[in-house]
Every structure is written in structure tokens, then in C-alpha cells.
Design a protein around this motif. Structure first.
Motif, PDB file in Angstrom:
ATOM      1  N   ASP A   1       0.953  -1.136   0.254  1.00  8.07           N
ATOM      2  CA  ASP A   1      -0.037   0.105   0.005  1.00  8.07           C
ATOM      3  C   ASP A   1       0.867   1.337  -0.185  1.00  8.07           C
ATOM      4  O   ASP A   1       0.607   2.323  -0.687  1.00  8.07           O
ATOM      5  CB  ASP A   1      -0.926   0.015   1.352  1.00  8.07           C
ATOM      6  CG  ASP A   1      -1.748   1.320   1.361  1.00  8.07           C
ATOM      7  OD1 ASP A   1      -2.680   1.223   0.450  1.00  8.07           O
ATOM      8  OD2 ASP A   1      -1.386   2.174   2.152  1.00  8.07           O
ATOM      9  N   HIS A   2       1.806   1.204   0.768  1.00  9.56           N
ATOM     10  CA  HIS A   2       2.804   2.411   0.933  1.00  9.56           C
ATOM     11  C   HIS A   2       3.480   2.772  -0.456  1.00  9.56           C
ATOM     12  O   HIS A   2       3.369   3.805  -0.836  1.00  9.56           O
ATOM     13  CB  HIS A   2       3.785   2.303   2.039  1.00  9.56           C
ATOM     14  CG  HIS A   2       4.721   3.441   2.253  1.00  9.56           C
ATOM     15  ND1 HIS A   2       4.573   4.514   2.638  1.00  9.56           N
ATOM     16  CD2 HIS A   2       5.998   3.473   2.129  1.00  9.56           C
ATOM     17  CE1 HIS A   2       5.404   5.451   2.606  1.00  9.56           C
ATOM     18  NE2 HIS A   2       6.561   4.483   2.204  1.00  9.56           N
ATOM     19  N   VAL A   3       4.195   1.748  -0.791  1.00  8.38           N
ATOM     20  CA  VAL A   3       4.715   1.711  -2.373  1.00  8.38           C
ATOM     21  C   VAL A   3       3.705   2.286  -3.239  1.00  8.38           C
ATOM     22  O   VAL A   3       4.172   3.134  -4.125  1.00  8.38           O
ATOM     23  CB  VAL A   3       5.384   0.520  -2.655  1.00  8.38           C
ATOM     24  CG1 VAL A   3       6.066   0.458  -4.140  1.00  8.38           C
ATOM     25  CG2 VAL A   3       6.699   0.164  -1.822  1.00  8.38           C
ATOM     26  N   CYS A   4       2.625   1.762  -3.239  1.00  7.21           N
ATOM     27  CA  CYS A   4       1.805   1.973  -4.215  1.00  7.21           C
ATOM     28  C   CYS A   4       1.310   3.657  -4.268  1.00  7.21           C
ATOM     29  O   CYS A   4       1.350   4.075  -5.087  1.00  7.21           O
ATOM     30  CB  CYS A   4       0.396   1.138  -4.161  1.00  7.21           C
ATOM     31  SG  CYS A   4      -0.802   1.658  -5.384  1.00  7.21           S
ATOM     32  N   ARG A   5       1.068   4.049  -3.061  1.00  5.53           N
ATOM     33  CA  ARG A   5       0.729   5.576  -2.891  1.00  5.53           C
ATOM     34  C   ARG A   5       1.951   6.542  -3.255  1.00  5.53           C
ATOM     35  O   ARG A   5       1.791   7.382  -3.912  1.00  5.53           O
ATOM     36  CB  ARG A   5       0.462   5.727  -1.311  1.00  5.53           C
ATOM     37  CG  ARG A   5      -0.961   5.021  -1.104  1.00  5.53           C
ATOM     38  CD  ARG A   5      -1.247   5.409   0.494  1.00  5.53           C
ATOM     39  NE  ARG A   5      -2.404   4.622   0.919  1.00  5.53           N
ATOM     40  CZ  ARG A   5      -3.647   5.263   0.847  1.00  5.53           C
ATOM     41  NH1 ARG A   5      -3.742   6.622   0.442  1.00  5.53           N
ATOM     42  NH2 ARG A   5      -4.585   4.535   1.214  1.00  5.53           N
ATOM     43  N   GLN A   6       2.971   5.998  -2.894  1.00  8.45           N
ATOM     44  CA  GLN A   6       4.232   6.815  -3.343  1.00  8.45           C
ATOM     45  C   GLN A   6       4.449   6.908  -5.056  1.00  8.45           C
ATOM     46  O   GLN A   6       4.735   7.831  -5.561  1.00  8.45           O
ATOM     47  CB  GLN A   6       5.478   6.234  -2.866  1.00  8.45           C
ATOM     48  CG  GLN A   6       5.837   6.537  -1.394  1.00  8.45           C
ATOM     49  CD  GLN A   6       7.052   6.062  -0.876  1.00  8.45           C
ATOM     50  OE1 GLN A   6       7.640   4.918  -1.271  1.00  8.45           O
ATOM     51  NE2 GLN A   6       7.834   6.858  -0.309  1.00  8.45           N
ATOM     52  N   PHE A   7       4.303   5.641  -5.668  1.00  5.43           N
ATOM     53  CA  PHE A   7       4.540   5.584  -7.067  1.00  5.43           C
ATOM     54  C   PHE A   7       3.167   6.254  -7.598  1.00  5.43           C
ATOM     55  O   PHE A   7       3.489   7.069  -8.703  1.00  5.43           O
ATOM     56  CB  PHE A   7       4.274   4.134  -7.457  1.00  5.43           C
ATOM     57  CG  PHE A   7       4.292   3.941  -8.939  1.00  5.43           C
ATOM     58  CD1 PHE A   7       5.739   4.071  -9.586  1.00  5.43           C
ATOM     59  CD2 PHE A   7       3.218   3.213  -9.600  1.00  5.43           C
ATOM     60  CE1 PHE A   7       5.496   3.823 -10.944  1.00  5.43           C
ATOM     61  CE2 PHE A   7       3.147   3.134 -10.750  1.00  5.43           C
ATOM     62  CZ  PHE A   7       4.537   3.391 -11.687  1.00  5.43           C
ATOM     63  N   GLN A   8       1.822   6.284  -7.247  1.00  5.21           N
ATOM     64  CA  GLN A   8       0.949   6.962  -7.735  1.00  5.21           C
ATOM     65  C   GLN A   8       1.042   8.772  -7.608  1.00  5.21           C
ATOM     66  O   GLN A   8       0.893   9.249  -8.738  1.00  5.21           O
ATOM     67  CB  GLN A   8      -0.411   6.743  -7.056  1.00  5.21           C
ATOM     68  CG  GLN A   8      -0.926   5.425  -7.361  1.00  5.21           C
ATOM     69  CD  GLN A   8      -1.942   4.932  -6.414  1.00  5.21           C
ATOM     70  OE1 GLN A   8      -2.396   5.305  -5.259  1.00  5.21           O
ATOM     71  NE2 GLN A   8      -3.140   4.179  -6.909  1.00  5.21           N
ATOM     72  N   GLN A   9       1.596   8.962  -6.441  1.00  2.20           N
ATOM     73  CA  GLN A   9       1.963  10.558  -6.450  1.00  2.20           C
ATOM     74  C   GLN A   9       3.020  10.647  -7.409  1.00  2.20           C
ATOM     75  O   GLN A   9       3.063  11.981  -7.936  1.00  2.20           O
ATOM     76  CB  GLN A   9       2.573  10.742  -4.958  1.00  2.20           C
ATOM     77  CG  GLN A   9       2.507  12.134  -4.873  1.00  2.20           C
ATOM     78  CD  GLN A   9       2.891  12.469  -3.085  1.00  2.20           C
ATOM     79  OE1 GLN A   9       3.155  11.704  -2.362  1.00  2.20           O
ATOM     80  NE2 GLN A   9       2.899  13.631  -2.904  1.00  2.20           N
TER      81      GLN A   9
ATOM     82  N   THR B   1      -4.411   9.231  -9.180  1.00  2.41           N
ATOM     83  CA  THR B   1      -5.104   9.266  -7.826  1.00  2.41           C
ATOM     84  C   THR B   1      -4.483   8.565  -6.958  1.00  2.41           C
ATOM     85  O   THR B   1      -3.948   7.264  -6.932  1.00  2.41           O
ATOM     86  CB  THR B   1      -6.545   9.026  -8.249  1.00  2.41           C
ATOM     87  OG1 THR B   1      -6.922   9.691  -9.178  1.00  2.41           O
ATOM     88  CG2 THR B   1      -7.357   9.032  -6.802  1.00  2.41           C
ATOM     89  N   VAL B   2      -4.037   9.057  -5.625  1.00  4.32           N
ATOM     90  CA  VAL B   2      -3.466   8.549  -4.700  1.00  4.32           C
ATOM     91  C   VAL B   2      -4.411   8.029  -3.715  1.00  4.32           C
ATOM     92  O   VAL B   2      -4.885   8.525  -3.017  1.00  4.32           O
ATOM     93  CB  VAL B   2      -2.409   9.545  -4.130  1.00  4.32           C
ATOM     94  CG1 VAL B   2      -1.721   8.798  -2.616  1.00  4.32           C
ATOM     95  CG2 VAL B   2      -1.558  10.304  -4.978  1.00  4.32           C
ATOM     96  N   ASP B   3      -4.523   6.549  -3.945  1.00  9.27           N
ATOM     97  CA  ASP B   3      -5.433   5.902  -3.018  1.00  9.27           C
ATOM     98  C   ASP B   3      -5.074   4.443  -2.591  1.00  9.27           C
ATOM     99  O   ASP B   3      -5.523   3.742  -1.819  1.00  9.27           O
ATOM    100  CB  ASP B   3      -6.799   5.699  -3.608  1.00  9.27           C
ATOM    101  CG  ASP B   3      -6.760   5.031  -4.989  1.00  9.27           C
ATOM    102  OD1 ASP B   3      -5.707   4.482  -5.563  1.00  9.27           O
ATOM    103  OD2 ASP B   3      -7.630   5.088  -5.916  1.00  9.27           O
ATOM    104  N   GLY B   4      -3.688   4.192  -3.128  1.00  7.13           N
ATOM    105  CA  GLY B   4      -3.193   2.700  -2.575  1.00  7.13           C
ATOM    106  C   GLY B   4      -3.867   1.632  -3.333  1.00  7.13           C
ATOM    107  O   GLY B   4      -3.637   0.652  -2.844  1.00  7.13           O
ATOM    108  N   ILE B   5      -4.584   1.961  -4.347  1.00  9.49           N
ATOM    109  CA  ILE B   5      -5.184   0.852  -5.018  1.00  9.49           C
ATOM    110  C   ILE B   5      -4.717   0.682  -6.517  1.00  9.49           C
ATOM    111  O   ILE B   5      -4.581   1.762  -7.319  1.00  9.49           O
ATOM    112  CB  ILE B   5      -6.775   0.999  -5.110  1.00  9.49           C
ATOM    113  CG1 ILE B   5      -7.386   1.145  -3.781  1.00  9.49           C
ATOM    114  CG2 ILE B   5      -7.470   0.075  -5.983  1.00  9.49           C
ATOM    115  CD1 ILE B   5      -8.664   1.634  -3.865  1.00  9.49           C
ATOM    116  N   VAL B   6      -4.258  -0.454  -6.888  1.00  8.65           N
ATOM    117  CA  VAL B   6      -3.720  -0.769  -8.095  1.00  8.65           C
ATOM    118  C   VAL B   6      -4.906  -1.349  -9.012  1.00  8.65           C
ATOM    119  O   VAL B   6      -5.188  -2.289  -9.058  1.00  8.65           O
ATOM    120  CB  VAL B   6      -2.634  -1.984  -8.037  1.00  8.65           C
ATOM    121  CG1 VAL B   6      -2.063  -2.407  -9.364  1.00  8.65           C
ATOM    122  CG2 VAL B   6      -1.501  -1.808  -6.954  1.00  8.65           C
TER     123      VAL B   6
END
Length: 275
Positions: free
Chosen positions: A243-251, A256-261
Motif C-alpha cells: 500500500d505504501h509503495v503504491c501510494r508513493q508511486f501514484q503520487q 489518484t493517490v488511493d493505494g489501489i492498483v
């Protein structure tokens, strides 16, 4: 939430104002003989401004859809990540005598043929409300629908179909369009997801949940992110670290920064530039 764009033809200059825009559709051709004299300059202008670029063809539906498509594609030659569209309407002398059944079959054949030629580009349909409700009987749009319902608010086209773009006004000097995706980056990632660079989105939203998600799709995404240099354990469990990596990558990618792939975040994992 959404983004805005325009569609350009020879009525516009070669360098329209791109302030506040995320995308532009450029008319390339009509029938078997007409070419928009401004189209290549408009394309270059849109690319230079960082817009997502689309190309469209206006048909003369008594002709062969394959012949018209071949001519259009020979001109446009879209890059991976650029969109292609059929402007399906017929309010002119070349189309007014063409039977609606022929117009419908033209639409179906053009879209299918162009998709066979461009499997790694999004191919879609533009039409207005009358054509959508009165002439179309199949709902076939290939990859996306661009619906025109002028006079309604942007993003409220008044139809139940799954549309991506809405032309909400054709008054003034330039047609105005809306896309319901959240950002230019998200539209670019979606368009790029047709590229053979990576596997297609598996149709499953990878996210932090209880019980914790654990499957092969998570492992595939984790491996890709690990290969891109992100500090991520490849174990198939979508936990706090994922979840943390996903949010950083999205930002970083402007998503959209939501932690969802979802589709856009999945596509971005296989897109350039690698980071």
C-alpha cells in the motif's frame, strides 16, 4: 473531478490555445480525398504542450470503410499511447442519402478493421445523441465512447452508456470536451495500457483489505515494482508495504493517490520512464 480538452479541425489555427487542456483530438481526414491542411501542425502543437493526442476521421459512408481507414491511417500514423476515433455522423451531402443500416455497418466495419491494424492503440467512436439513440443498435464502440450532447454540463451527457469523453459544447470557435478520468497522467496511463510493454490489467483491484489479499496478480505487480527499484518484498501479500509503495508511486506519476492498483496504476507500472 475530471479533465478537459478540445477537438480541432481546419476551422482552428495550427496552434490553438492549450491553456488548461489535457487532451486534443485532431481531424485528419474525410472520405477518400480530403485532408485537414492543419492536422500535422496541430498534432505537433498538442504534443509539444504535453497533451494526450487523438486523431479522428469523418466518413463518407457510401465508400468502403477499409479504403477510408487505410487512407486515414496512412496519414495519421499514431504513436503508441495516442488515440484513434471515428467521427460517426452524416449531416452532409455525401451521407444524407446513405441508408441508416449502411451507416451502422460502416461504423462496425471501420472500428473492427482499424483495431486490427492498431491493436496497441485505443480505438473509439464519436457520435452525437441522435446517432447513439436512433441509428446505433449494437452499442459497439471498440475501446471507448466519445459522446456529444451539447448544452448539458460537462461530464453529464445524459446517457447510461459507459462513456469516456463528453463533448459538452460546440458553440464558439472551438468544440469543448471533458474526460471523466482524474488527471492527464491517468488518461496517458490508460492510453498506454494498450501497449504490448506489459501484461493487461487482470481485472482485480489490488488493495489493502481484511482478510489480506494474497494471489498471483499481487505477486506479478510486486515483482514489476521490485524490478523498477522499489523496496518491496515479492510475496503475493498486499499488505502495508505494498500500500505504501503504491501510494508513493501514484503520487510520483500524477495518479489518484488511493493505494489501489487499478487499471491506470497497473499500466503505469509497465510504462516508461522507469522510476
Amino acid at each position: 473531478m475530471g479533465i478537459y480538452g478540445q477537438d480541432w479541425a481546419s476551422y482552428q489555427s495550427s496552434t490553438p490555445d492549450t491553456t488548461g487542456l489535457s487532451f486534443a483530438f485532431v481531424k485528419v481526414s474525410q472520405g477518400l480525398t480530403y485532408t485537414n491542411p492543419e492536422w500535422s501542425a496541430q498534432r505537433d502543437h498538442a504534443r509539444a504542450a504535453g497533451l494526450v493526442v487523438g486523431y479522428y476521421h469523418y466518413p463518407e459512408m457510401a465508400n468502403s470503410p477499409q479504403q477510408e481507414a487505410d487512407r486515414f491511417l496512412g496519414l495519421a500514423q499514431p504513436q503508441v499511447g495516442e488515440l484513434v476515433c471515428l467521427d460517426w455522423e452524416g449531416y452532409d451531402s455525401a451521407n444524407e442519402a446513405v441508408a441508416h443500416s449502411t451507416q451502422l455497418s460502416y461504423k462496425e466495419a471501420w472500428l473492427r478493421y482499424v483495431k486490427s491494424r492498431l491493436p496497441h492503440n485505443p480505438v473509439g467512436l464519436y457520435c452525437n445523441l441522435e446517432y447513439w439513440q436512433s441509428i446505433d443498435t449494437t452499442g459497439y464502440v471498440q475501446d471507448f465512447l466519445w459522446i456529444a450532447t451539447s448544452g448539458l454540463p460537462a461530464g453529464q451527457p445524459g446517457i447510461n452508456a459507459n462513456w469516456l469523453f463528453h463533448q459538452y459544447t460546440d458553440s464558439g470557435s472551438t468544440d469543448q470536451d471533458y474526460c471523466h478520468l482524474a488527471s492527464t497522467a491517468e488518461l496517458r496511463s490508460w492510453a498506454g495500457s494498450f501497449s504490448p510493454a506489459g501484461p493487461p490489467w487482470p481485472g482485480e483491484y489490488l488493495k489493502l483489505q481484511t482478510p489480506m489479499l494474497h494471489d498471483g496478480n499481487v505477486r506479478t505487480w510486486q515483482q514489476r515494482m521490485h524490478d523498477r527499484g522499489w523496496p518491496l518484498t515479492v510475496d503475493g501479500w498486499y499488505g502495508q508495504q505494498s500500500d505504501h509503495v503504491c501510494r508513493q508511486f501514484q503520487q510520483e506519476k500524477g495518479l489518484t493517490v488511493d493505494g489501489i492498483v487499478g487499471p491506470a496504476s497497473w499500466a503505469a507500472a509497465w510504462a516508461d520512464p522507469v522510476s
